[in-house]
Design an enzyme around this catalytic site. Sequence first.
Site, PDB file in Angstrom:
ATOM      1  N   SER A 143      14.848 -18.810  20.696  1.00  0.00           N
ATOM      2  CA  SER A 143      13.423 -18.546  20.429  1.00  0.00           C
ATOM      3  C   SER A 143      13.152 -17.995  19.040  1.00  0.00           C
ATOM      4  O   SER A 143      12.714 -16.844  18.869  1.00  0.00           O
ATOM      5  CB  SER A 143      12.882 -17.612  21.500  1.00  0.00           C
ATOM      6  OG  SER A 143      13.091 -18.234  22.737  1.00  0.00           O
ATOM      7  N   ARG A 158      13.940 -19.221   9.763  1.00  0.00           N
ATOM      8  CA  ARG A 158      14.144 -17.816   9.401  1.00  0.00           C
ATOM      9  C   ARG A 158      14.258 -17.012  10.680  1.00  0.00           C
ATOM     10  O   ARG A 158      13.739 -17.404  11.723  1.00  0.00           O
ATOM     11  CB  ARG A 158      12.983 -17.273   8.558  1.00  0.00           C
ATOM     12  CG  ARG A 158      11.695 -17.006   9.267  1.00  0.00           C
ATOM     13  CD  ARG A 158      10.535 -16.908   8.337  1.00  0.00           C
ATOM     14  NE  ARG A 158      10.290 -18.177   7.670  1.00  0.00           N
ATOM     15  CZ  ARG A 158       9.604 -19.195   8.222  1.00  0.00           C
ATOM     16  NH1 ARG A 158       9.103 -19.080   9.422  1.00  0.00           N
ATOM     17  NH2 ARG A 158       9.430 -20.326   7.582  1.00  0.00           N
ATOM     18  N   ASP A 196      11.243 -20.734  23.652  1.00  0.00           N
ATOM     19  CA  ASP A 196      10.741 -20.145  24.908  1.00  0.00           C
ATOM     20  C   ASP A 196       9.313 -20.608  25.239  1.00  0.00           C
ATOM     21  O   ASP A 196       8.961 -20.763  26.411  1.00  0.00           O
ATOM     22  CB  ASP A 196      10.836 -18.605  24.897  1.00  0.00           C
ATOM     23  CG  ASP A 196      10.244 -17.949  23.663  1.00  0.00           C
ATOM     24  OD1 ASP A 196       9.731 -18.656  22.772  1.00  0.00           O
ATOM     25  OD2 ASP A 196      10.304 -16.701  23.575  1.00  0.00           O
TER      26      ASP A 196
HETATM   27  C1  BGC Z   1       9.726 -16.576  17.383  1.00  0.00           C
HETATM   28  C2  BGC Z   1       9.308 -17.695  18.287  1.00  0.00           C
HETATM   29  C3  BGC Z   1       9.230 -17.207  19.709  1.00  0.00           C
HETATM   30  C4  BGC Z   1       8.396 -15.949  19.817  1.00  0.00           C
HETATM   31  C5  BGC Z   1       8.378 -15.395  21.227  1.00  0.00           C
HETATM   32  C6  BGC Z   1       8.848 -15.351  17.589  1.00  0.00           C
HETATM   33  O1  BGC Z   1       9.311 -14.301  16.814  1.00  0.00           O
HETATM   34  O2  BGC Z   1       9.667 -16.978  16.030  1.00  0.00           O
HETATM   35  O3  BGC Z   1      10.209 -18.779  18.202  1.00  0.00           O
HETATM   36  O4  BGC Z   1       8.688 -18.219  20.507  1.00  0.00           O
HETATM   37  O5  BGC Z   1       8.902 -14.966  18.947  1.00  0.00           O
HETATM   38  O6  BGC Z   1       9.644 -15.104  21.686  1.00  0.00           O
END
Ligand code: BGC
Length: 476
Positions: A143, A158, A196
């Site tokens: 995620s 990143r 996610d």
């Molecule tokens: C991430 C996402 C993720 C979200 C919730 C963010 O910091 O970049 O990819 O879906 O957090 O977990």
Amino acid sequence: MADVPKDLMQEIKRLEEMFAVDTAKLKSITEHFVKELAKGLSVEGGSIPMNPTWCMAFPTGYETGTFLALDMGGTNLRVCEIILTDEKSEFDIIQSKYRMPEELKSGTSDELWEYIADCLQQFVESHHGTKDLEKLNLGFTFSYPATQDYIDHGVLQRWTKGFDIDGVEGHNVVPMFEAAIAKRGVPIKLTALINDTTGTLIASAYTDTKMKIGCIFGTGCNAAYMENCGSIPKLAHMNLPPDTPMAINCEWGAFDNEHKVLPRTPYDIIIDKDSPRPGQQAFEKMIAGLYLGELFRLVLVDLHDNKEVHIFEGQNIDKLRKAYTLDSSFLSMVEEDPFENLSETGDLFQNKLGIIATHSELELIRRLAELIGTRAARLSSCGVAAIATKKGYETCHVGADGSVFNKYPHFKQRGAQALREILDWAPKKNSKEEDPIEILAAEDGSGVGAALIAALTLKRVKEGNMAGILHPENFK
Ligand code: BGC
């Protein structure tokens, strides 16, 4: 608050003005958001990555098979085995949770992958023994923003959520993961790398066909929805049929990184500056669970040190000075204090921070928690309204998951109220009436959602749709 002295009252008013986001502002943020979503899909791109995920269908409810799912969240690592059964929208699940050691978040890439591989090995051995197994299909919920040229591929754009591991950004994470697995001989083949939010979207749509958007309001914050390939100019070179669906992981945490519309306070600016990735995730840093407690702490320290009011005067506030010492559950507890005299909040301050707060200070503390929690909920609805507007959804369900959505008091009601203001809905006739767009608790995205995406991918490969597949040999 009648008994709060005038100077504290003034401070509360100042904070109210600073953290309030009125209807007009919500609307202008949403308007800008809609444009930024489109920009992210364009060839030139924008701040919001709008990552195509190669998840190319909603589930029918009749997916079947046994899958492993791995969820590398911010706090825990979860491994599940999911059996999608013959019964419509039914599944069985077994799962184990492993704590992600804090040091791992700023450790080395090898340490991360080895830890993950160890957990997977433990899980597979405890459920299947060490006998020779046919390789199990795995959906890996990773995620973080990743560019996916294929579903079994993902170049980390990143780190977010306070992660800071060298040597991963700019690289495809799948081979790193696979190398660690191969070293241990764990019988797994990676079928899909997912976010996610995409998992949440697909898992929620499995049981409710009205679900059109999946959101996470947790340590981080983000959403996914289903776009038509014809509306994704940056994929035009792939010549996919224009009406083919493609789930987009928006990565909306990056909205307004250029600071055009979000009402940032001096405290938001400090959060950003002191984070491992300054200039990134502007929207997320005002909403997500990782930052809410820190915002609250920064305001209190500032009031103690710099303002006329000198709250906690003469007390040692060293514990409060430690960055990230308060998480969003602390703020939740302040907002949940049921007592008129805020005695639970008083106890919290005394026990956790060694600070004895006067009644008036407690009133300020409570109001500050409300302001931070309300701003987060209201801003997050701008993202939901923007996706719905972009897609022309006048009615739909939105599946949401994450600690802030599930546990933070009043987050849902405050978000729903903001959505009503942005989209100009008429007042409800009765409390049972649904809103045109309802944000509801989602199904388990990183478990069932990951399994479903793996199942959907196997199915389409079998049908000959090889778009976005890097290793066809893993799909036999
Ligand atoms: C991430 C996402 C993720 C979200 C919730 C963010 O910091 O970049 O990819 O879906 O957090 O977990």
